[in-house]
Write a protein that holds these residues in place. Structure first.
Motif, PDB file in Angstrom:
ATOM      1  N   LEU A 387       0.825  -1.216   0.000  1.00 33.90           N
ATOM      2  CA  LEU A 387       0.000   0.000   0.000  1.00 33.90           C
ATOM      3  C   LEU A 387       0.855   1.260   0.000  1.00 33.90           C
ATOM      4  O   LEU A 387       0.466   2.279  -0.582  1.00 33.90           O
ATOM      5  CB  LEU A 387      -0.947  -0.017   1.199  1.00 33.90           C
ATOM      6  CG  LEU A 387      -2.065  -1.073   1.121  1.00 33.90           C
ATOM      7  CD1 LEU A 387      -2.836  -1.140   2.438  1.00 33.90           C
ATOM      8  CD2 LEU A 387      -3.009  -0.759  -0.036  1.00 33.90           C
ATOM      9  N   PHE A 388       2.022   1.205   0.644  1.00 35.58           N
ATOM     10  CA  PHE A 388       2.945   2.342   0.560  1.00 35.58           C
ATOM     11  C   PHE A 388       3.427   2.544  -0.878  1.00 35.58           C
ATOM     12  O   PHE A 388       3.526   3.676  -1.365  1.00 35.58           O
ATOM     13  CB  PHE A 388       4.154   2.127   1.470  1.00 35.58           C
ATOM     14  CG  PHE A 388       3.946   2.538   2.901  1.00 35.58           C
ATOM     15  CD1 PHE A 388       3.212   3.671   3.224  1.00 35.58           C
ATOM     16  CD2 PHE A 388       4.487   1.796   3.946  1.00 35.58           C
ATOM     17  CE1 PHE A 388       3.024   4.062   4.538  1.00 35.58           C
ATOM     18  CE2 PHE A 388       4.312   2.176   5.259  1.00 35.58           C
ATOM     19  CZ  PHE A 388       3.579   3.306   5.563  1.00 35.58           C
ATOM     20  N   ASN A 389       3.720   1.434  -1.548  1.00 36.93           N
ATOM     21  CA  ASN A 389       4.299   1.510  -2.888  1.00 36.93           C
ATOM     22  C   ASN A 389       3.263   1.727  -3.984  1.00 36.93           C
ATOM     23  O   ASN A 389       3.628   2.020  -5.132  1.00 36.93           O
ATOM     24  CB  ASN A 389       5.082   0.233  -3.197  1.00 36.93           C
ATOM     25  CG  ASN A 389       6.345   0.112  -2.361  1.00 36.93           C
ATOM     26  OD1 ASN A 389       6.885   1.118  -1.911  1.00 36.93           O
ATOM     27  ND2 ASN A 389       6.804  -1.110  -2.153  1.00 36.93           N
ATOM     28  N   ASN A 390       1.984   1.567  -3.648  1.00 35.38           N
ATOM     29  CA  ASN A 390       0.916   1.692  -4.644  1.00 35.38           C
ATOM     30  C   ASN A 390      -0.169   2.645  -4.144  1.00 35.38           C
ATOM     31  O   ASN A 390      -1.247   2.215  -3.719  1.00 35.38           O
ATOM     32  CB  ASN A 390       0.323   0.316  -4.950  1.00 35.38           C
ATOM     33  CG  ASN A 390       1.308  -0.620  -5.621  1.00 35.38           C
ATOM     34  OD1 ASN A 390       1.443  -0.633  -6.841  1.00 35.38           O
ATOM     35  ND2 ASN A 390       2.011  -1.408  -4.806  1.00 35.38           N
ATOM     36  N   PRO A 391       0.112   3.940  -4.182  1.00 35.41           N
ATOM     37  CA  PRO A 391      -0.856   4.920  -3.675  1.00 35.41           C
ATOM     38  C   PRO A 391      -2.199   4.882  -4.408  1.00 35.41           C
ATOM     39  O   PRO A 391      -3.231   5.185  -3.811  1.00 35.41           O
ATOM     40  CB  PRO A 391      -0.143   6.260  -3.882  1.00 35.41           C
ATOM     41  CG  PRO A 391       0.924   6.001  -4.895  1.00 35.41           C
ATOM     42  CD  PRO A 391       1.330   4.584  -4.687  1.00 35.41           C
ATOM     43  N   GLU A 392      -2.197   4.475  -5.675  1.00 33.86           N
ATOM     44  CA  GLU A 392      -3.475   4.397  -6.399  1.00 33.86           C
ATOM     45  C   GLU A 392      -4.368   3.317  -5.795  1.00 33.86           C
ATOM     46  O   GLU A 392      -5.572   3.514  -5.606  1.00 33.86           O
ATOM     47  CB  GLU A 392      -3.231   4.096  -7.881  1.00 33.86           C
ATOM     48  CG  GLU A 392      -2.428   5.159  -8.612  1.00 33.86           C
ATOM     49  CD  GLU A 392      -0.924   4.929  -8.493  1.00 33.86           C
ATOM     50  OE1 GLU A 392      -0.516   3.934  -7.819  1.00 33.86           O
ATOM     51  OE2 GLU A 392      -0.156   5.735  -9.051  1.00 33.86           O
ATOM     52  N   GLU A 393      -3.779   2.142  -5.489  1.00 41.17           N
ATOM     53  CA  GLU A 393      -4.543   1.064  -4.867  1.00 41.17           C
ATOM     54  C   GLU A 393      -5.002   1.457  -3.467  1.00 41.17           C
ATOM     55  O   GLU A 393      -6.112   1.116  -3.036  1.00 41.17           O
ATOM     56  CB  GLU A 393      -3.692  -0.205  -4.797  1.00 41.17           C
ATOM     57  CG  GLU A 393      -4.378  -1.394  -4.127  1.00 41.17           C
ATOM     58  CD  GLU A 393      -5.620  -1.871  -4.853  1.00 41.17           C
ATOM     59  OE1 GLU A 393      -6.474  -2.514  -4.213  1.00 41.17           O
ATOM     60  OE2 GLU A 393      -5.762  -1.576  -6.067  1.00 41.17           O
TER      61      GLU A 393
END
Length: 440
Positions: A387-393
């Motif tokens: 979730l840190f690495n994928n702000p869109e998700e």
């Protein structure tokens, strides 16, 4: 177990309670010494009222602790707006503070009497409630029986039965029926809860949804929020809230695992029981991490690893500081905790798998893509990292949480509809009293 035997058991419970009443003082005094009873108000636990009963219709509402108090507050406000007096009882010091903060002198607050015949009898004789509203799963045999004897209507709202509670009652169906037949109406949280109450003999039962969804968004002091945001700056931050014993160490281990990839990481831990904060801080410091405590007004410095939110009433602050929230009592303990507040406050929700007490809410959140369940610390670390690495998700989960909460709203209106046959006669009585120059 026969009906006759069940009534004999309940009768024995009644008189054992009366016999032990003189010796419970030591127990209450011990709790007071631990800060779990409010000194100067211990008499309320024995049914001794601290204020006079106002004239006119009066409804007794009981909410055990902070969660139930928060859930029932909008309902209490709606009743008070009808010009009906409310005596609101709770069982903890923290919930009493919440009543004072949110309702002030709009209601009469008392600590709930011990479930012993002399205490309950004294309480009911003084307050003479016209209606009793009980929140969630507070099934106290003596209180229910005494209200039944006095023919006071009893309604259970936001009712729920955990797997464990239902299994326990189901083993004693005659006792359950002898108690639940005293309830004039059960307003259950979910279809499953409704089916369980019906199976135990409650009639009628309706389903309203969860009152917690219709509560206001947890408040925050904007000045304090801004100050905290300045201290945190641009650091990556996630929160673990309502944690129970053992989960804080897991969260600290996750922090250590993630710090190799996110060197500016800050982890906020909000234990369910803030009085455990010293032992939690000591355990984490022994793991080589730097801890700051809110209760001590510690500053969040560049090398602070863990910020310990060990204060009451600040959940609105903690959840506004992070967009990822792990909800506790779900990895090392059973039952889970309420995931709706983080959904309201725009957090992507993570939890362990043991969420039986909030099954309906989690099913909705998971179905909509707002929450994910993890089985252990490795899976939790992986989920936070993703979730840190994928702000869109992360934003997709946040938006799904907000939509889920919005779709679940309406429980308050449905609960008030169920209560209408009991409340409306009291409203008419209150209006007649006002016209005749009575109470106001």
């Amino acid at each position: 177990m026969s009906e006759r035997w069940a009534r004999l058991v309940l009768g024995t419970y009644r008189w054992i309670g009366a016999a032990t009443f003189p010796i419970v003082g030591a127990y209450v005094a011990f709790r007071a010494s631990k800060g779990k009873e409010e000194r100067g108000r211990q008499g309320e636990r024995y049914g001794v009222a601290s204020v006079a009963r106002p004239s006119g219709p009066l409804i007794w509402v009981h909410a055990a602790s902070v969660g139930e108090t928060s859930a029932v507050t909008p309902l209490v406000e709606a009743i008070v707006d009808m010009d009906i007096h409310v005596v609101l009882t709770t069982g903890t010091v923290t919930s009493a503070k919440m009543v004072q903060e949110r309702l002030g002198d709009r209601v009469i607050h008392q600590y709930v009497p011990l479930d012993l015949k002399p205490a309950v009898d004294r309480f009911l004789t003084h307050w003479q409630p016209d209606l009793a509203i009980i929140c969630e799963s507070e099934i106290w045999p003596m209180t229910i029986l005494e209200l039944g004897t006095r023919r006071v209507p009893q309604v259970l709202v936001n009712g729920r039965l955990s797997d464990r509670s239902f299994a326990s009652w189901h083993k004693r169906p005659s006792i359950a029926e002898a108690l639940f037949e005293n309830l004039a109406h059960v307003v259950a949280q979910s279809d499953i809860d409704g089916e369980r109450f019906r199976a135990l003999g409650a009639r009628p039962v309706t389903v309203s949804g969860n009152l917690k969804v219709d509560t206001a968004v947890p408040p925050v002091n904007n000045t304090e929020l801004a100050a905290m945001q300045r201290m945190i700056g641009t650091r990556k931050t996630w929160a673990a809230i309502s944690t129970h014993q053992g989960e804080e160490e897991i969260v600290a281990q996750v922090h250590h695992m993630l710090k190799a990839r996110h060197r500016d990481l800050l982890t906020i831990i909000v234990p369910r029981h803030p009085d455990r904060a010293p032992e939690i801080a000591e355990a984490i410091e022994k793991m080589g991490m730097k801890v700051a405590l809110r209760s001590k007004a510690d500053q969040i410095e560049a090398d602070t690893d863990i910020y310990l939110g060990d204060t009451i009433g600040d959940m609105g602050l903690y959840l506004r500081l992070a967009e990822i929230a792990f909800v506790g009592r779900s990895l090392t303990a059973q039952g889970g905790q309420n995931p709706l507040e983080p959904a309201m406050l725009k957090s992507a929700i993570l939890s362990g798998r043991n969420v039986q007490n909030f099954r309906d809410s989690y099913q909705r959140l998971i179905k909509n893509g707002a929450a994910k369940l993890v089985r252990d610390k490795d899976m939790l670390a992986g989920a936070v990292n993703y979730l840190f690495n994928n702000p869109e998700e992360r934003q997709v989960m946040i938006d799904a949480g907000l939509k889920t909460v919005e779709d679940m709203r309406g429980s308050l209106d449905r609960t008030l509809t169920a209560l209408e046959p009991f409340i409306q006669p009291l409203v008419l009585q209150a209006r007649l009293s006002n016209r005749e120059g009575g109470w106001k």
